[in-house]
Enzyme design. Structure first.
Site, mmCIF file in Angstrom:
data_model
loop_
_atom_site.group_PDB
_atom_site.id
_atom_site.type_symbol
_atom_site.label_atom_id
_atom_site.label_comp_id
_atom_site.label_asym_id
_atom_site.label_seq_id
_atom_site.Cartn_x
_atom_site.Cartn_y
_atom_site.Cartn_z
ATOM 1 N N GLU A 105 -4.043 8.281 -3.627
ATOM 2 C CA GLU A 105 -4.726 7.261 -2.464
ATOM 3 C C GLU A 105 -4.542 8.177 -1.069
ATOM 4 O OE1 GLU A 105 -5.922 4.018 -2.911
ATOM 5 O OE2 GLU A 105 -4.371 4.091 -4.145
ATOM 6 N N SER A 132 -7.968 1.144 3.748
ATOM 7 C CA SER A 132 -8.591 0.553 2.078
ATOM 8 C C SER A 132 -9.674 -0.512 2.330
ATOM 9 C CB SER A 132 -7.180 -0.375 1.686
ATOM 10 O OG SER A 132 -7.637 -0.924 0.358
ATOM 11 N N SER A 133 -10.125 -0.453 1.465
ATOM 12 C CA SER A 133 -11.369 -1.650 1.103
ATOM 13 C C SER A 133 -10.887 -2.836 0.302
ATOM 14 C CB SER A 133 -12.568 -1.073 0.423
ATOM 15 O OG SER A 133 -13.052 0.047 0.895
ATOM 16 N N ASN A 170 -6.365 4.305 -6.979
ATOM 17 C CA ASN A 170 -7.569 4.744 -6.063
ATOM 18 C C ASN A 170 -8.358 5.221 -7.364
ATOM 19 O OD1 ASN A 170 -9.219 5.171 -4.112
ATOM 20 N ND2 ASN A 170 -8.629 7.492 -3.924
ATOM 21 N N ARG A 184 0.885 -1.188 0.225
ATOM 22 C CA ARG A 184 0.067 0.091 0.095
ATOM 23 C C ARG A 184 0.779 1.312 -0.114
ATOM 24 N NH1 ARG A 184 -5.105 1.649 -0.964
ATOM 25 N NH2 ARG A 184 -6.199 2.886 0.820
ATOM 26 N N GLY A 219 -13.718 -1.523 -6.902
ATOM 27 C CA GLY A 219 -15.024 -0.896 -6.577
ATOM 28 C C GLY A 219 -14.999 -0.228 -5.593
ATOM 29 N N THR A 268 -9.305 0.633 -9.621
ATOM 30 C CA THR A 268 -8.685 -0.441 -8.672
ATOM 31 C C THR A 268 -8.770 -1.585 -9.921
ATOM 32 O OG1 THR A 268 -9.194 0.529 -6.513
ATOM 33 C CG2 THR A 268 -8.467 -1.839 -6.763
ATOM 34 N N THR A 326 -3.938 -0.732 -7.106
ATOM 35 C CA THR A 326 -4.791 0.527 -7.313
ATOM 36 C C THR A 326 -3.976 1.818 -7.353
ATOM 37 O OG1 THR A 326 -6.914 1.748 -6.569
ATOM 38 C CG2 THR A 326 -5.298 0.864 -4.891
ATOM 39 N N ASP A 328 -7.836 8.189 0.654
ATOM 40 C CA ASP A 328 -8.391 7.322 1.381
ATOM 41 C C ASP A 328 -8.110 7.299 2.941
ATOM 42 O OD1 ASP A 328 -9.727 5.632 -0.575
ATOM 43 O OD2 ASP A 328 -8.254 4.147 -0.689
HETATM 44 N N1 GLY Z 1 -8.364 2.997 -3.103
HETATM 45 C C1 GLY Z 1 -9.341 2.435 -2.811
HETATM 46 C C2 GLY Z 1 -9.190 1.286 -1.432
HETATM 47 O O1 GLY Z 1 -7.944 1.036 -1.457
HETATM 48 O O2 GLY Z 1 -10.144 0.984 -0.800
#
Ligand code: GLY
Length: 569
Positions: free
Chosen positions: A413, A445-446, A394, A99, A466, A374, A392, A416
C-alpha cells in the site's frame, strides 16, 4: 425507447445510439430479507449463513472479511487494510477506516536513490512497500462496536475453509496464472499455491493449514494476537531480514479510526460514502458537477453524456491528486471542493462540445501502464442494516511476500503515497505533496464503499476494486441507476469508461461506445485507449445490492468476476 434483452435503452438521434447498455446481462438475485454479494462464492455463503443464523450485517461482514482472506487470496486479506461504511436501520451511519499506515521509519524519500530518482519497484515489490496492516484491527473494531457474535464464532468458517480447503473453480485460479511469476518468488507462496511447479488449477483443492493456524490465533487472542504477539513478530523479523522497516512498535501503535461518513445528494438520492483518505470526496465532487446536466435526457453513453461525465471525472481527479490526503496530516479544502458554487464554477469551464485539455487544470505528468487491485462486498440484513466494505492488498497479492508461519500476503500500500514528485503510482495517478509519505500517515486511496438512500430508505450498497477506476466505477453504477434507469444488473455490468486527469485519455471497456459516439467525441478533442489505466482488460467488479422498493433486494455479482456470488434470503 426500445427494449433489448429486458433492458430499456434510449436511442438518441444526433448524439449517437446508446448500444452499450443492451447486452443480455444475468438477472440479479432477488430476495426479501437479506443479501450478501462478494467476489468469491464460498465467502458469500459464509455471510448468508451468518445472517440466516441470526447474526446481523456487521457479523456477516466480519465473517466474510476473514473468509475472503482464505478464498480470495489476491485481494481478501489479513495483511492489508480498507474501509467500511455501516448504516444501521436506526441510528447514525459510521465510517470505519482500517487503512494501512506508514511505518515510523518511513520518510518522503524512502523510494528515491541518491539522485532523487525513484528506484523502480521498491514501493511495490519489496519489503519496504508494506504499510502496517489494518484489517484485523478493523474487523475486530467493527465486531465489538456493532456486531453481536463472538470473535471465535465469526472466524470459525474461515478457519474451516483454510484447514479443510475448498475446490478451486476457473474463476478462482485466473489470478494464480496471471501472477505466477511473482508468486513464484516467495517460497511460502509457492508451497501454498503451486503443485509440481505449476500454479494450482481449477478442480484442485486449496488447503492453507498455516493460514488456519494464524486465524485460530486471532480467534483466541484477537487484536493482540496479531499486533502484539507471534504474528507481528514473524512479520517484523522477516521485514528486518529483507531490508524492510517495520517494527513491533508500528504494530502495537496501529489503531483503526471510526468517524462520520461523507454525505452528498444527487437527484433525490443521499450518498453516504468514504471521506479522505477514501474516494468519497471525489465521488461527491463528480456528482455535484453532474447535477447541472440532464444526463438522462442526453442518453446512456451518448456523446454528450460521455463528454460531461468525462469532464466531471477530469476536474475531480485533478483536485483529488492535488489536494487530498490523510485528514490527520493535511488540511484539505473539502468545504470548497464539495460546495455547489465550486461545482458551478467548474461547469462554467466545461464547453458544450469540446474537451478541456488536462494540462489546462493543474500541472502533472503522464502515466505508466501498470497496476491492479482490491475487493468489495455488500451486505443487507433482515433488520435493514447495511454494510459496504472495500479492502485491499493494493496490487493483486500485494507485495507477493509472506512472513514465515503466517500464511497470508503482505500489502504494498505504500505505493499509494506520492512516492516521487510528479511520478505516477501503479494506477497512473500523479499525486501531490499533501500525499507525501510520513510516519503513521495513511496513503490516499480511491476506495469508495458507498451506501445510498432515497426518501430515507435504503437504496443502494455498492463499491468496487479497480485502483484509480474505483471511484468512477461507483459513479457510473449510481448514474446508471438514477439517470438511465438501467436496472441493477445493467447498472453494474454495462461497459464503463474512465478518465483520471492525467493522462489525458478516456479509458474504456469493449462495447462502451458506439462507433458514431467515438467519432463525435474525437471530433470534440477526446483521445481514447481501450482497457484500464494499468493496461489490462480487468475492470473492477462492483459487488452490489440494489433496493428498488421496500422488501425487494436485488443482488448483483458483477459479470466481470466469475468467482463471485450474490445470495439472498
Ligand atoms: N490501493 C488502491 C487504493 O486504495 O486506492
Amino acid at each position: 425507447m426500445m427494449r433489448l434483452a429486458g433492458i430499456s435503452i434510449l436511442v438518441c438521434g444526433f448524439w449517437g445510439s446508446a448500444i452499450a447498455g443492451a447486452a443480455p446481462y444475468p438477472p440479479p438475485v432477488v430476495a426479501r430479507h437479506a443479501m450478501v454479494v462478494t467476489a468469491e462464492r464460498e465467502a458469500t455463503r459464509v455471510g448468508i449463513a451468518v445472517l440466516r443464523e441470526g447474526g446481523n450485517a456487521v457479523d456477516a461482514a466480519v465473517a466474510v472479511g476473514y473468509a475472503l482472506a482464505v478464498t480470495d487470496p489476491c485481494c481478501g486479506n489479513l495483511g492489508g487494510g480498507g474501509f467500511m461504511i455501516y448504516r444501521p436501520a436506526r441510528g447514525r451511519a459510521r465510517f470505519l477506516d482500517f487503512r494501512e499506515v506508514a511505518p515510523q521509519a518511513a520518510t518522503p524519500d524512502l523510494y528515491l536513490n541518491a539522485k532523487g530518482q525513484l528506484i523502480p519497484g521498491l514501493s511495490l515489490y519489496s519489503w519496504k512497500a508494506i504499510g502496517v496492516p489494518g484489517t484485523v484491527a478493523g474487523l475486530e473494531r467493527a465486531r465489538r462496536l456493532w456486531g453481536t457474535w463472538s470473535r471465535a464464532r465469526l472466524l470459525a468458517p474461515a478457519i474451516r475453509l483454510a484447514r479443510h480447503g475448498y475446490v478451486l473453480t476457473p474463476g478462482d485460479v485466473r489470478f494464480f496464472e496471471d501472477d505466477a511469476r511473482r508468486l513464484a518468488r516467495d517460497p511460502h507462496a509457492v508451497r501454498i499455491f503451486f503443485s509440481h511447479g505449476r500454479p494450482l488449477q481449477a478442480g484442485m483443492r486449496l488447503r492453507q493449514p498455516t493460514l488456519a493456524n494464524t486465524l485460530e490465533r486471532i480467534a483466541r487472542g484477537g487484536v493482540r494476537a496479531f499486533y502484539d504477539g507471534p504474528i507481528a513478530r514473524a512479520i517484523v523479523e522477516a521485514s528486518h531480514r529483507h531490508g524492510g522497516i517495520l517494527t513491533l512498535a508500528d504494530f502495537r501503535d496501529y489503531r483503526p479510526v471510526v468517524t462520520r461518513p461523507l454525505r452528498c445528494r444527487y437527484r433525490g438520492v443521499e450518498i453516504i460514502t468514504a471521506p479522505p483518505p477514501g474516494g468519497g470526496a471525489t465521488l461527491c465532487e463528480m456528482l455535484n458537477i453532474l447535477r447541472g446536466y440532464p444526463l438522462g435526457r442526453d442518453g446512456f453513453h451518448s456523446a454528450l453524456s460521455v463528454h460531461f461525465i468525462t469532464e466531471a471525472m477530469r476536474f475531480a481527479y485533478a483536485d483529488r491528486n492535488t489536494f487530498l490526503g490523510d485528514p490527520d496530516f493535511v488540511d484539505m479544502p473539502l468545504r470548497r471542493l464539495l460546495s455547489r458554487a465550486y461545482a458551478r464554477a467548474i461547469r462554467r469551464r466545461i464547453a458544450p462540445h469540446r474537451a478541456t485539455p488536462s494540462s489546462a487544470l493543474h500541472p502533472g505528468v503522464f502515466a505508466s501502464p501498470e497496476g491492479h487491485d482490491t475487493t468489495q462486498y455488500s451486505i443487507v440484513d433482515r433488520f435493514g442494516n447495511a454494510v459496504s466494505v472495500t479492502y485491499t492488498l493494493n496490487t493483486f497479492f500485494g507485495t507477493g511476500f509472506m512472513a514465515p508461519h503466517t500464511g497470508f500476503f503482505l500489502n504494498n500500500e505504500m505505493d499509494d503515497f506520492t512516492t516521487a514528485p510528479d511520478h505516477p503510482n501503479a494506477y497512473g495517478l500523479v499525486q501531490g505533496v499533501v500525499n507525501a509519505i510520513a510516519p503513521g500517515k495513511r496513503p490516499l486511496s480511491s476506495m469508495t464503499p458507498t451506501i445510498a438512500t432515497r426518501g430515507g430508505h435504503l437504496f443502494l450498497v455498492t463499491g468496487s476494486p479497480g485502483g484509480s477506476t474505483i471511484t468512477t466505477t461507483v459513479l457510473q453504477v449510481i448514474l446508471n441507476l438514477v439517470n438511465y434507469h438501467l436496472g441493477a444488473a445493467a447498472a453494474v455490468d454495462a461497459p464503463r469508461f474512465h478518465m483520471q486527469w492525467e493522462p489525458d485519455l478516456i479509458y474504456y471497456e469493449p462495447g462502451a461506445f458506439s462507433g458514431h459516439t467515438m467519432t463525435l467525441l474525437r471530433h470534440w478533442g477526446y483521445h481514447f485507449r481501450a482497457g484500464s489505466p494499468w493496461g489490462s482488460r480487468d475492470w473492477g467488479d462492483a459487488e452490489t445490492v440494489f433496493v428498488p422498493s421496500k422488501g425487494r433486494l436485488e443482488g448483483v455479482n458483477d459479470i466481470r468476476n466469475p468467482a463471485g456470488l450474490a445470495e439472498g434470503d
